[in-house]
Write a protein that holds these residues in place. Structure first.
Motif, PDB file in Angstrom:
ATOM      1  N   SER A  18       0.839  -1.186   0.000  1.00 36.05           N
ATOM      2  CA  SER A  18       0.000   0.000   0.000  1.00 36.05           C
ATOM      3  C   SER A  18       0.878   1.241   0.000  1.00 36.05           C
ATOM      4  CB  SER A  18      -0.935   0.009   1.222  1.00 36.05           C
ATOM      5  OG  SER A  18      -0.175  -0.026   2.420  1.00 36.05           O
ATOM      6  N   GLY A  19       0.261   2.367  -0.308  1.00 33.22           N
ATOM      7  CA  GLY A  19       1.001   3.621  -0.325  1.00 33.22           C
ATOM      8  C   GLY A  19       2.130   3.600  -1.335  1.00 33.22           C
ATOM      9  N   GLU A  20       3.275   4.142  -0.928  1.00 33.46           N
ATOM     10  CA  GLU A  20       4.428   4.196  -1.829  1.00 33.46           C
ATOM     11  C   GLU A  20       4.989   2.813  -2.135  1.00 33.46           C
ATOM     12  OE1 GLU A  20       7.361   6.820  -0.319  1.00 33.46           O
ATOM     13  OE2 GLU A  20       6.123   8.633  -0.535  1.00 33.46           O
ATOM     14  N   ALA A  21       4.688   1.850  -1.260  1.00 35.37           N
ATOM     15  CA  ALA A  21       5.189   0.478  -1.458  1.00 35.37           C
ATOM     16  C   ALA A  21       4.264  -0.356  -2.338  1.00 35.37           C
ATOM     17  CB  ALA A  21       5.364  -0.208  -0.109  1.00 35.37           C
ATOM     18  N   ARG A  22       3.145   0.243  -2.770  1.00 39.24           N
ATOM     19  CA  ARG A  22       2.183  -0.513  -3.579  1.00 39.24           C
ATOM     20  C   ARG A  22       2.797  -0.878  -4.930  1.00 39.24           C
ATOM     21  NH1 ARG A  22      -3.151   0.964  -6.503  1.00 39.24           N
ATOM     22  NH2 ARG A  22      -4.612  -0.650  -5.828  1.00 39.24           N
ATOM     23  N   LYS A  23       2.680  -2.150  -5.288  1.00 36.30           N
ATOM     24  CA  LYS A  23       3.269  -2.643  -6.525  1.00 36.30           C
ATOM     25  C   LYS A  23       2.257  -3.487  -7.280  1.00 36.30           C
ATOM     26  CE  LYS A  23       7.111  -5.418  -8.356  1.00 36.30           C
ATOM     27  NZ  LYS A  23       8.289  -6.257  -8.023  1.00 36.30           N
TER      28      LYS A  23
END
Length: 231
Positions: A18-23
């Motif tokens: 989620s967020g910036e780590a969402r891939k």
């Protein structure tokens, strides 16, 4: 969905984190899989093939897009419906996931007990029959600790098939098997498709069995990049 399709996928996307780590792991996958067919998913590590298998196999929630399995929409489906649907499926994993305290027969019987199919005597007879089909009639009462890796995998195959599932999902089912055993297992899956209409979707890197597939779908970076027999 056409009745000739066991699985229909439309506009499927999937994300991890989620967020910036969402891939994004799956990108706009669209495909139909015919009933009774043997479909192989291929691709390098990280290509998304196992993620796709778990999405269409009710093992992971569908976030975005549509997956219809045996005429049931999985996106937004209630857990009670998913539980009922999973009972019509068979799963074979590279890690055999056998119960170490149970014999080969007892492990296979578990594949029937979750369905409440028949009494104990009928379950035992069916389990013995299936273990015989995978070449383990002389290992019926062996604990997993006394079986080789290949024999454990064949017990797992027998457990997945004993309840006559409508769809079988297999992740590297032949990885622990020698060539003869691996080919014989895939031939059995192929025969179930021809005789009973059982659909098999398999992730594999095993080049020895590719010629037996009705269809080979290749994924790369979460996208379908090649399909030998698109529907």
């Amino acid at each position: 969905m056409s009745s000739q399709h066991a699985i229909s996928v439309q506009g499927l996307n999937h994300f991890f984190g989620s967020g910036e780590a969402r891939k994004q792991a799956i990108w706009d996958v669209n495909l139909n899989i015919a009933k009774g067919s043997l479909t192989i998913l291929m691709g390098s590590s990280g290509s998304g093939k196992t993620t796709l298998l778990t999405l269409i196999g009710c093992l992971r929630d569908v976030q975005d897009g549509s997956v219809t399995l045996l005429d049931h929409e999985l996106n937004g489906a209630e857990e009670t419906m998913l539980v009922t649907l999973r009972r019509r499926l068979g799963f074979i994993f590279q890690a055999h996931n056998l119960h170490e305290s149970l014999s080969a027969t007892q492990n296979v019987m578990m594949g029937l007990q979750v369905h409440g199919s028949g009494n104990a005597a009928k379950q035992r007879a069916a389990s013995h029959h299936m273990l015989g089909l995978v070449g383990l009639s002389d290992r019926l009462n062996y604990l997993p600790a006394n079986l080789s890796g290949g024999q454990k995998q064949r017990v797992a195959v027998a457990r997945a098939l004993v309840s006559n599932p409508d769809v079988i999902f297999a992740d590297e089912p032949t990885a622990a098997l020698d060539r003869v055993s691996g080919v014989s297992i895939v031939k059995m899956l192929k025969r179930l498709g021809q005789e009973r209409g059982t659909t098999t979707v398999m992730v594999t890197h095993d080049n020895r069995i590719l010629e037996m597939a009705d269809r080979i779908i290749t994924l790369e970076d979460g996208r379908v990049v090649k399909d030998t027999n698109p529907l």
